[in-house]
Design a protein around this motif. Structure first.
Motif, PDB file in Angstrom:
ATOM      1  N   MET A  98      15.686 -36.474 -47.303  1.00 27.02           N
ATOM      2  CA  MET A  98      14.772 -36.444 -48.426  1.00 27.02           C
ATOM      3  C   MET A  98      13.414 -35.955 -47.942  1.00 27.02           C
ATOM      4  N   LYS A  99      12.790 -35.132 -48.758  1.00 30.03           N
ATOM      5  CA  LYS A  99      11.442 -34.651 -48.472  1.00 30.03           C
ATOM      6  C   LYS A  99      10.509 -35.138 -49.578  1.00 30.03           C
ATOM      7  N   PHE A 100       9.203 -35.001 -49.304  1.00 26.78           N
ATOM      8  CA  PHE A 100       8.196 -35.485 -50.237  1.00 26.78           C
ATOM      9  C   PHE A 100       7.171 -34.400 -50.520  1.00 26.78           C
ATOM     10  N   PHE A 101       6.607 -34.450 -51.729  1.00 22.42           N
ATOM     11  CA  PHE A 101       5.532 -33.526 -52.069  1.00 22.42           C
ATOM     12  C   PHE A 101       4.309 -34.322 -52.509  1.00 22.42           C
ATOM     13  N   LEU A 102       3.153 -33.688 -52.391  1.00 25.41           N
ATOM     14  CA  LEU A 102       1.860 -34.319 -52.645  1.00 25.41           C
ATOM     15  C   LEU A 102       1.187 -33.635 -53.827  1.00 25.41           C
ATOM     16  N   VAL A 103       0.700 -34.429 -54.771  1.00 24.68           N
ATOM     17  CA  VAL A 103      -0.021 -33.909 -55.933  1.00 24.68           C
ATOM     18  C   VAL A 103      -1.381 -34.586 -55.996  1.00 24.68           C
ATOM     19  N   LEU A 104      -2.430 -33.788 -56.182  1.00 23.93           N
ATOM     20  CA  LEU A 104      -3.793 -34.303 -56.255  1.00 23.93           C
ATOM     21  C   LEU A 104      -4.412 -33.995 -57.612  1.00 23.93           C
ATOM     22  N   TYR A 105      -5.291 -34.880 -58.034  1.00 27.64           N
ATOM     23  CA  TYR A 105      -6.078 -34.678 -59.250  1.00 27.64           C
ATOM     24  C   TYR A 105      -7.538 -34.868 -58.880  1.00 27.64           C
ATOM     25  N   ILE A 106      -8.402 -33.968 -59.337  1.00 31.42           N
ATOM     26  CA  ILE A 106      -9.843 -34.149 -59.194  1.00 31.42           C
ATOM     27  C   ILE A 106     -10.340 -34.657 -60.544  1.00 31.42           C
ATOM     28  N   CYS A 107     -10.960 -35.820 -60.508  1.00 34.13           N
ATOM     29  CA  CYS A 107     -11.361 -36.508 -61.744  1.00 34.13           C
ATOM     30  C   CYS A 107     -12.861 -36.769 -61.745  1.00 34.13           C
ATOM     31  N   SER A 108     -13.390 -37.005 -62.936  1.00 38.49           N
ATOM     32  CA  SER A 108     -14.805 -37.327 -63.101  1.00 38.49           C
ATOM     33  C   SER A 108     -14.942 -38.670 -63.803  1.00 38.49           C
ATOM     34  N   SER A 109     -15.725 -39.550 -63.211  1.00 35.31           N
ATOM     35  CA  SER A 109     -16.020 -40.828 -63.862  1.00 35.31           C
ATOM     36  C   SER A 109     -16.965 -40.637 -65.040  1.00 35.31           C
ATOM     37  N   VAL A 110     -17.751 -39.566 -65.018  1.00 32.90           N
ATOM     38  CA  VAL A 110     -18.701 -39.301 -66.097  1.00 32.90           C
ATOM     39  C   VAL A 110     -17.951 -38.932 -67.381  1.00 32.90           C
ATOM     40  N   THR A 111     -17.042 -37.968 -67.282  1.00 31.87           N
ATOM     41  CA  THR A 111     -16.312 -37.505 -68.467  1.00 31.87           C
ATOM     42  C   THR A 111     -15.014 -38.273 -68.692  1.00 31.87           C
ATOM     43  N   GLN A 112     -14.620 -39.054 -67.709  1.00 31.68           N
ATOM     44  CA  GLN A 112     -13.369 -39.808 -67.730  1.00 31.68           C
ATOM     45  C   GLN A 112     -12.172 -38.900 -67.981  1.00 31.68           C
ATOM     46  N   THR A 113     -12.192 -37.740 -67.287  1.00 31.04           N
ATOM     47  CA  THR A 113     -11.088 -36.795 -67.369  1.00 31.04           C
ATOM     48  C   THR A 113     -10.715 -36.342 -65.969  1.00 31.04           C
ATOM     49  N   CYS A 114      -9.512 -35.797 -65.867  1.00 31.35           N
ATOM     50  CA  CYS A 114      -9.039 -35.219 -64.614  1.00 31.35           C
ATOM     51  C   CYS A 114      -8.638 -33.772 -64.867  1.00 31.35           C
ATOM     52  N   GLY A 115      -8.791 -32.951 -63.848  1.00 29.39           N
ATOM     53  CA  GLY A 115      -8.358 -31.563 -63.947  1.00 29.39           C
ATOM     54  C   GLY A 115      -6.836 -31.470 -63.882  1.00 29.39           C
ATOM     55  N   GLN A 116      -6.351 -30.254 -63.907  1.00 30.66           N
ATOM     56  CA  GLN A 116      -4.915 -30.011 -63.793  1.00 30.66           C
ATOM     57  C   GLN A 116      -4.414 -30.495 -62.431  1.00 30.66           C
ATOM     58  N   PRO A 117      -3.189 -30.963 -62.355  1.00 28.54           N
ATOM     59  CA  PRO A 117      -2.656 -31.403 -61.072  1.00 28.54           C
ATOM     60  C   PRO A 117      -2.553 -30.237 -60.097  1.00 28.54           C
ATOM     61  N   LEU A 118      -2.875 -30.531 -58.852  1.00 26.00           N
ATOM     62  CA  LEU A 118      -2.798 -29.539 -57.781  1.00 26.00           C
ATOM     63  C   LEU A 118      -1.710 -29.986 -56.806  1.00 26.00           C
ATOM     64  N   GLU A 119      -0.662 -29.192 -56.673  1.00 26.21           N
ATOM     65  CA  GLU A 119       0.404 -29.547 -55.732  1.00 26.21           C
ATOM     66  C   GLU A 119       0.084 -28.940 -54.372  1.00 26.21           C
ATOM     67  N   TYR A 120       0.072 -29.782 -53.344  1.00 27.10           N
ATOM     68  CA  TYR A 120      -0.153 -29.317 -51.972  1.00 27.10           C
ATOM     69  C   TYR A 120       1.009 -28.422 -51.583  1.00 27.10           C
ATOM     70  N   ASN A 121       0.721 -27.338 -50.859  1.00 27.37           N
ATOM     71  CA  ASN A 121       1.736 -26.315 -50.628  1.00 27.37           C
ATOM     72  C   ASN A 121       2.738 -26.617 -49.519  1.00 27.37           C
ATOM     73  N   SER A 122       2.664 -27.756 -48.881  1.00 21.81           N
ATOM     74  CA  SER A 122       3.630 -28.117 -47.844  1.00 21.81           C
ATOM     75  C   SER A 122       4.446 -29.315 -48.292  1.00 21.81           C
ATOM     76  N   LYS A 123       5.657 -29.379 -47.825  1.00 19.80           N
ATOM     77  CA  LYS A 123       6.512 -30.540 -48.084  1.00 19.80           C
ATOM     78  C   LYS A 123       6.486 -31.416 -46.829  1.00 19.80           C
ATOM     79  N   PHE A 124       6.744 -32.693 -47.003  1.00 21.23           N
ATOM     80  CA  PHE A 124       6.646 -33.657 -45.908  1.00 21.23           C
ATOM     81  C   PHE A 124       8.010 -34.271 -45.625  1.00 21.23           C
TER      82      PHE A 124
END
Length: 71
Positions: free
Chosen positions: A1-27
């Motif tokens: 089994m391998k794993f992938f990483l997804v990141l979100y950049i969020c703002s506490s001011v607007t209480q929103t997050c951008g589109q998910p960003l998938e890291y380009n390597s598998k673990f």
């Protein structure tokens, strides 16, 4: 089994997050994925410090497994 990483950049001011960003390597294991997520958060916060304070940015991430089909 391998794993992938997804990141979100969020703002506490607007209480929103951008589109998910998938890291380009598998673990190969869960631990490697989680550690890389932590490293990327530190790197991001060091590079974008001014906007981070102004917009109260934070990074959220998760690791998930990839189902590999056996041939």
């Amino acid at each position: 089994m391998k794993f992938f990483l997804v990141l979100y950049i969020c703002s506490s001011v607007t209480q929103t997050c951008g589109q998910p960003l998938e890291y380009n390597s598998k673990f190969e294991d869960w631990s490697s994925c989680v550690k890389k997520g932590g490293e990327l958060i530190v790197d991001f916060s060091e590079r974008i410090n001014v906007n981070m304070n102004k917009d109260k940015l934070y990074v959220s991430y998760f690791c998930n497994d990839i189902e590999l089909k056996q041939s």
